[in-house]
Design a protein around this motif. Structure first.
Motif, PDB file in Angstrom:
ATOM      1  N   ARG A 127      -8.680  19.972  -3.456  1.00  0.00           N
ATOM      2  CA  ARG A 127      -8.298  20.357  -2.107  1.00  0.00           C
ATOM      3  C   ARG A 127      -6.780  20.455  -2.020  1.00  0.00           C
ATOM      4  O   ARG A 127      -6.074  19.697  -2.684  1.00  0.00           O
ATOM      5  CB  ARG A 127      -8.791  19.318  -1.069  1.00  0.00           C
ATOM      6  CG  ARG A 127     -10.305  19.210  -0.949  1.00  0.00           C
ATOM      7  CD  ARG A 127     -10.918  20.412  -0.265  1.00  0.00           C
ATOM      8  NE  ARG A 127     -10.439  20.584   1.101  1.00  0.00           N
ATOM      9  CZ  ARG A 127     -10.983  19.981   2.164  1.00  0.00           C
ATOM     10  NH1 ARG A 127     -11.990  19.135   2.008  1.00  0.00           N
ATOM     11  NH2 ARG A 127     -10.504  20.211   3.370  1.00  0.00           N
ATOM     12  N   ARG A 128      -6.281  21.370  -1.208  1.00  0.00           N
ATOM     13  CA  ARG A 128      -4.840  21.456  -0.980  1.00  0.00           C
ATOM     14  C   ARG A 128      -4.418  20.319  -0.055  1.00  0.00           C
ATOM     15  O   ARG A 128      -4.972  20.151   1.034  1.00  0.00           O
ATOM     16  CB  ARG A 128      -4.484  22.806  -0.368  1.00  0.00           C
ATOM     17  CG  ARG A 128      -3.022  22.903   0.035  1.00  0.00           C
ATOM     18  CD  ARG A 128      -2.662  24.283   0.545  1.00  0.00           C
ATOM     19  NE  ARG A 128      -1.404  24.242   1.289  1.00  0.00           N
ATOM     20  CZ  ARG A 128      -0.841  25.285   1.876  1.00  0.00           C
ATOM     21  NH1 ARG A 128      -1.431  26.472   1.797  1.00  0.00           N
ATOM     22  NH2 ARG A 128       0.293  25.155   2.538  1.00  0.00           N
ATOM     23  N   ILE A 129      -3.423  19.566  -0.497  1.00  0.00           N
ATOM     24  CA  ILE A 129      -2.933  18.421   0.268  1.00  0.00           C
ATOM     25  C   ILE A 129      -1.411  18.546   0.352  1.00  0.00           C
ATOM     26  O   ILE A 129      -0.720  18.548  -0.665  1.00  0.00           O
ATOM     27  CB  ILE A 129      -3.365  17.096  -0.381  1.00  0.00           C
ATOM     28  CG1 ILE A 129      -4.894  16.987  -0.340  1.00  0.00           C
ATOM     29  CG2 ILE A 129      -2.708  15.906   0.311  1.00  0.00           C
ATOM     30  CD1 ILE A 129      -5.470  15.843  -1.110  1.00  0.00           C
ATOM     31  N   ASP A 130      -0.888  18.666   1.571  1.00  0.00           N
ATOM     32  CA  ASP A 130       0.506  19.029   1.804  1.00  0.00           C
ATOM     33  C   ASP A 130       1.361  17.868   2.264  1.00  0.00           C
ATOM     34  O   ASP A 130       0.877  16.913   2.881  1.00  0.00           O
ATOM     35  CB  ASP A 130       0.592  20.123   2.883  1.00  0.00           C
ATOM     36  CG  ASP A 130       0.208  21.489   2.357  1.00  0.00           C
ATOM     37  OD1 ASP A 130      -0.217  21.597   1.193  1.00  0.00           O
ATOM     38  OD2 ASP A 130       0.319  22.458   3.134  1.00  0.00           O
ATOM     39  N   HIS A 131       2.661  18.022   2.022  1.00  0.00           N
ATOM     40  CA  HIS A 131       3.676  17.124   2.558  1.00  0.00           C
ATOM     41  C   HIS A 131       4.184  17.662   3.894  1.00  0.00           C
ATOM     42  O   HIS A 131       4.248  18.877   4.112  1.00  0.00           O
ATOM     43  CB  HIS A 131       4.849  16.994   1.593  1.00  0.00           C
ATOM     44  CG  HIS A 131       5.490  18.311   1.255  1.00  0.00           C
ATOM     45  ND1 HIS A 131       6.303  19.020   2.127  1.00  0.00           N
ATOM     46  CD2 HIS A 131       5.429  19.058   0.118  1.00  0.00           C
ATOM     47  CE1 HIS A 131       6.720  20.132   1.557  1.00  0.00           C
ATOM     48  NE2 HIS A 131       6.203  20.185   0.336  1.00  0.00           N
ATOM     49  N   GLU A 132       4.549  16.759   4.804  1.00  0.00           N
ATOM     50  CA  GLU A 132       5.199  17.114   6.064  1.00  0.00           C
ATOM     51  C   GLU A 132       6.176  15.991   6.413  1.00  0.00           C
ATOM     52  O   GLU A 132       5.762  14.840   6.566  1.00  0.00           O
ATOM     53  CB  GLU A 132       4.184  17.288   7.197  1.00  0.00           C
ATOM     54  CG  GLU A 132       3.157  18.377   6.961  1.00  0.00           C
ATOM     55  CD  GLU A 132       2.226  18.588   8.141  1.00  0.00           C
ATOM     56  OE1 GLU A 132       2.422  17.922   9.194  1.00  0.00           O
ATOM     57  OE2 GLU A 132       1.292  19.412   8.025  1.00  0.00           O
ATOM     58  N   ALA A 281     -15.875  18.640  -3.830  1.00  0.00           N
ATOM     59  CA  ALA A 281     -17.119  19.409  -3.927  1.00  0.00           C
ATOM     60  C   ALA A 281     -18.254  18.576  -4.497  1.00  0.00           C
ATOM     61  O   ALA A 281     -19.432  18.859  -4.245  1.00  0.00           O
ATOM     62  CB  ALA A 281     -16.891  20.643  -4.799  1.00  0.00           C
ATOM     63  N   ASP A 282     -17.912  17.527  -5.247  1.00  0.00           N
ATOM     64  CA  ASP A 282     -18.946  16.708  -5.884  1.00  0.00           C
ATOM     65  C   ASP A 282     -19.325  15.478  -5.073  1.00  0.00           C
ATOM     66  O   ASP A 282     -20.196  14.710  -5.488  1.00  0.00           O
ATOM     67  CB  ASP A 282     -18.470  16.255  -7.267  1.00  0.00           C
ATOM     68  CG  ASP A 282     -18.357  17.424  -8.234  1.00  0.00           C
ATOM     69  OD1 ASP A 282     -19.029  18.446  -7.994  1.00  0.00           O
ATOM     70  OD2 ASP A 282     -17.582  17.307  -9.206  1.00  0.00           O
TER      71      ASP A 282
END
Length: 291
Positions: A127-132, A281-282
């Protein structure tokens, strides 16, 4: 003054040369949340501001200023340039437009809060996991239905917050509440130390490359605006953390990254990133519906 929580819930003052004056025994603080105890009690740390430092900040474990705040209130899409970025990138939001006025604030789980000496843990490798990076503040007075002027007066101090975010269609409070997804620190700076919290440069770099750089003057809603709005529906309590949104430049984090965040007048922190070997997904969630 700059307050810091460290080494198992001790409270100290951070000096200009990065020393720590331990207030815990000097003031007789006993709580696991010594900053909240300080704000709620009849204490004055200023009399110790010129004392010799007891520790070097590099030699202690710096913790979140409030380890388990009652609430973490967050403002979505509060910089014009990030609004444009989010509309253009459907991984960030599927909405064409919304603001605090449209959809209100959202809440992050208090259990997601960590200090800068802990690691950000990415829960899924697919999954895309971003910094803020965001300016945040700690509330020093209970606030309900406050006006703008009172909102400013009720803020105890300002800090840096990293709002780590899984991208996707889930509710914001879900995507932003995983363990380690709210990094707060390294200290809390009282308003008298800052000329104007709405005019502070902030910056975030990943592995030395600057990704986010802006000024808090570009916020759509000010710190006081957010307090005023939030206090309409909820009583904001002493120790609650409120965070103000991020500017453009958000991007994905990966295993082994180092995130450096800095806000003018407050300080800086460096946080490591690690990844669990788990695929979203798993993940198997068994359903038990009624027949």
């Amino acid at each position: 003054m700059k307050f810091v929580r460290f080494d198992g819930s001790r409270l100290g003052l951070l000096t200009d040369d990065n020393g720590i004056i331990d207030l815990t025994d000097r003031l007789g603080l006993e709580s696991e949340e010594p900053l909240v105890e300080y704000m709620e009690g009849d204490y004055d740390a200023s009399e110790y501001a010129d004392a010799d430092a007891d520790y070097d900040a590099a030699d202690v474990t710096t913790e979140a200023p409030v380890g388990r705040p009652g609430k973490v209130i967050a403002a979505p899409l509060n910089y014009e340039n990030h609004i444009e970025e989010a509309i253009a990138d459907k991984d960030i939001t599927t909405d064409e437009w919304f603001s605090i006025e449209d959809k209100g604030y959202f809440l992050k789980a208090p259990s997601s809060v960590i200090g800068p000496d802990e690691n950000i843990v990415i829960p899924f490798n697919d999954r895309r996991i971003d910094h803020e990076v965001e300016l945040a503040f700690i509330m020093g007075e209970e606030s309900k239905d406050v006006d703008n002027d009172e909102a400013w007066e009720n803020i105890f101090g300002y800090t840096i917050l990293l709002d780590i975010s899984v991208r996707g269609d889930q509710d914001r409070s879900n995507r932003k509440s995983y363990d380690t997804f709210t990094v707060v620190g390294p200290c809390v700076v009282t308003p008298d130390e800052l000329d104007d919290p709405q005019n502070l440069d902030l910056e975030l770099a990943v592995n030395g490359d600057v990704q986010q750089s802006d000024n808090t003057s570009d916020m759509v809603y000010t710190c006081a605006d957010i307090v005023q709005y939030a206090s309409i529906g909820a009583t904001i309590e002493v120790g609650d953390v409120i965070t103000t949104g991020t500017p453009e430049g958000v991007g994905p984090l990966r295993d082994g990254d180092v995130v450096d965040a800095e806000i003018e007048g407050i300080g800086s922190m460096s946080v490591d990133v690690e990844e669990r070997d788990v695929s979203f997904a798993d993940v198997d969630v068994e359903k038990h519906g009624q027949e």
